[in-house]
Design an enzyme around this catalytic site. Structure first.
Site, short mmCIF file in Angstrom:
data_model
loop_
_atom_site.label_atom_id
_atom_site.label_comp_id
_atom_site.label_asym_id
_atom_site.label_seq_id
_atom_site.Cartn_x
_atom_site.Cartn_y
_atom_site.Cartn_z
N ARG A 104 0.88 -1.18 0.00
CA ARG A 104 0.00 0.00 0.00
C ARG A 104 0.91 1.22 0.00
O ARG A 104 1.70 1.41 0.92
CB ARG A 104 -0.92 0.00 1.22
CG ARG A 104 -1.70 1.29 1.36
CD ARG A 104 -2.80 1.23 2.39
NE ARG A 104 -3.98 0.54 1.87
CZ ARG A 104 -5.21 0.70 2.35
NH1 ARG A 104 -5.44 1.49 3.38
NH2 ARG A 104 -6.23 0.04 1.82
N HIS A 131 -7.34 0.71 -6.47
CA HIS A 131 -7.58 -0.12 -5.28
C HIS A 131 -8.29 -1.40 -5.73
O HIS A 131 -9.47 -1.63 -5.43
CB HIS A 131 -8.43 0.67 -4.28
CG HIS A 131 -8.47 0.08 -2.90
ND1 HIS A 131 -7.64 -0.95 -2.51
CD2 HIS A 131 -9.24 0.38 -1.82
CE1 HIS A 131 -7.90 -1.25 -1.24
NE2 HIS A 131 -8.87 -0.47 -0.81
N GLN A 134 -10.33 -3.97 -3.37
CA GLN A 134 -11.66 -3.55 -2.93
C GLN A 134 -12.71 -3.96 -3.95
O GLN A 134 -13.83 -4.36 -3.58
CB GLN A 134 -11.68 -2.03 -2.73
CG GLN A 134 -13.02 -1.50 -2.24
CD GLN A 134 -13.34 -1.96 -0.82
OE1 GLN A 134 -12.53 -1.79 0.07
NE2 GLN A 134 -14.53 -2.52 -0.61
N ASP A 219 -17.13 7.36 -2.25
CA ASP A 219 -15.91 7.22 -1.45
C ASP A 219 -15.62 8.61 -0.86
O ASP A 219 -16.23 9.60 -1.27
CB ASP A 219 -14.76 6.73 -2.35
CG ASP A 219 -13.45 6.45 -1.61
OD1 ASP A 219 -13.49 6.31 -0.37
OD2 ASP A 219 -12.39 6.38 -2.26
N CYS A 259 -16.40 1.81 0.13
CA CYS A 259 -15.26 0.97 0.55
C CYS A 259 -14.92 1.14 2.03
O CYS A 259 -14.29 0.26 2.62
CB CYS A 259 -14.05 1.26 -0.32
SG CYS A 259 -13.39 2.93 -0.18
N ARG A 287 -13.86 -8.47 1.88
CA ARG A 287 -12.43 -8.25 1.63
C ARG A 287 -11.66 -9.51 2.02
O ARG A 287 -10.74 -9.94 1.33
CB ARG A 287 -11.91 -7.06 2.46
CG ARG A 287 -12.49 -5.70 2.09
CD ARG A 287 -12.09 -5.27 0.70
NE ARG A 287 -10.65 -5.25 0.52
CZ ARG A 287 -9.85 -4.24 0.89
NH1 ARG A 287 -10.36 -3.15 1.42
NH2 ARG A 287 -8.54 -4.30 0.68
N1 NVA Z 1 -9.87 6.75 -1.73
C1 NVA Z 1 -9.55 6.33 -0.38
C2 NVA Z 1 -9.82 4.88 -0.21
C3 NVA Z 1 -9.54 4.35 1.17
C4 NVA Z 1 -9.76 2.89 1.29
C5 NVA Z 1 -8.10 6.66 -0.09
O1 NVA Z 1 -7.25 6.44 -0.96
O2 NVA Z 1 -7.82 7.15 1.01
N1 CP Z 2 -11.45 0.00 2.25
C1 CP Z 2 -10.18 -0.07 2.70
O1 CP Z 2 -9.22 -0.36 1.95
O2 CP Z 2 -10.05 0.20 4.02
P1 CP Z 2 -8.70 0.38 4.84
O3 CP Z 2 -8.07 1.68 4.40
O4 CP Z 2 -9.12 0.40 6.27
O5 CP Z 2 -7.77 -0.76 4.53
#
Ligand code: NVA
Ligand code: CP
Length: 301
Positions: A104, A131, A134, A219, A259, A287
């Site tokens: 990540r 992502h 997800q 989101d 998500c 997930r």
């Molecule tokens: N768009 C959000 C998704 C979090 C799971 C982010 O990147 O923070």
């Molecule tokens: N939806 C998702 O990826 O959540 P987290 O940021 O908690 O991993």
């Protein structure tokens, strides 16, 4: 055969993705029946996380434990990656000691470089651009509730961000139509959009996107790394909240997904996310099951 990675949904064919969803549903039922599917026994997952996470971290660690393997969480605070050891060197070293790696991070280009130097499969656990994990859970959730995704209409309302890009790719792979409503200046990447052709179209307003939709998705307005833009974004996105008016424009049996984490009163009204059309808790749980299927697939288990 060269190492398979999962950096975007496009790394897997529609048949492979369909197979993963089917296997995820099987694994979920098997776990609920108290069975132990130890298909990844003695296998090790390394997890490099440069951003916060609740669901992704938990689901990968629990998933690996349930499959009989082991997961090691690596934060940049305690690894040499955080002190400037190169991505190329880190990839070569970590992949000599583990069987699969999740990352990540911020720039998508970083995970591509990592994958180029890794001897084992790399899984995108979220970048600024995509992502894909997800979407496996979202598609599983849809499948459980309504069956095939083909020919359905999905409304994406809000930021043209990593989740929106993954929905665009999902529209291509699962053969549905995506209607996207974003404020000016916050549209998805044009190259990703163009590549989807008629699968993804931009609409003028949130209710235009939702009109007749089978699924409504949103989101956060400010993603990880955009915290300073919060106030500016709250203004820009004020007309893009998924509220009951937006849901009323959708099909009568439309579902709502997010998500998570969610900000009630910003991108979604509390009565929508906590209401009867919302499937966000199944979506979050899935997930776990979807990524177990992904781990098995990439490990050839
Ligand atoms: N768009 C959000 C998704 C979090 C799971 C982010 O990147 O923070
Ligand atoms: N939806 C998702 O990826 O959540 P987290 O940021 O908690 O991993």
């Amino acid at each position: 055969m060269s190492t398979r990675h999962f950096l975007t949904l496009l790394d897997l064919s529609p048949d492979e993705l369909g197979g993963l969803i089917k296997r995820a549903i099987e694994l979920k039922a098997s776990h609920a029946a108290g069975k132990h599917d130890e298909t990844c026994k003695h296998r090790v997952l390394a997890m490099v996380f440069e951003k916060s996470s609740t669901r992704t971290r938990m689901s990968f660690e629990v998933g690996m434990a349930q499959l009989g393997g082991h997961a090691i969480f690596l934060s940049p605070r305690d690894t040499q990656l955080g002190r400037g050891e190169t991505i190329e060197d880190s990839a070569r070293v970590l992949s000599r000691m583990s069987d699969v790696i999740t990352i990540r991070t911020y720039e998508h280009e970083k995970i591509e470089r990592f994958a180029n130097y890794s001897a084992v499969p790399i899984i995108n656990a979220l970048t600024d651009m995509y992502h894909p994990c997800q979407l496996l859970a979202d598609m599983q959730t849809w499948y459980e509730q309504r069956g095939d995704m083909r020919g359905k209409t999905v409304a994406w309302i809000g930021d043209g961000n990593n989740m929106c890009h993954s929905y665009i790719n999902a529209a291509r792979r699962f053969d549905f139509k995506l209607h996207i409503a974003c404020p000016k200046g916050y549209e998805p990447d044009q190259v990703i959009l163009d590549a989807a052709g008629p699968h993804a179209v931009i609409t003028d307003t949130a209710t235009d996107a939702a009109a007749g939709a089978d699924l409504v998705v949103t989101d956060v307005w400010a993603s990880m790394g955009q915290e300073e833009e919060q106030a500016k974004r709250e203004k820009a996105f004020a007309d893009y909240q998924v509220d009951t008016n937006v849901m009323e424009a959708a099909a009568t049996d439309a579902l709502f997904m997010h998500c998570l984490p969610a900000h009630r009163g910003e991108e979604v009204a509390a009565d929508v996310i906590d209401g009867p059309r919302s499937v966000v808790w199944d979506e979050a749980e899935n997930r776990l099951h979807a990524q177990k299927a992904l781990l098995e697939f990439l490990l050839g288990a």
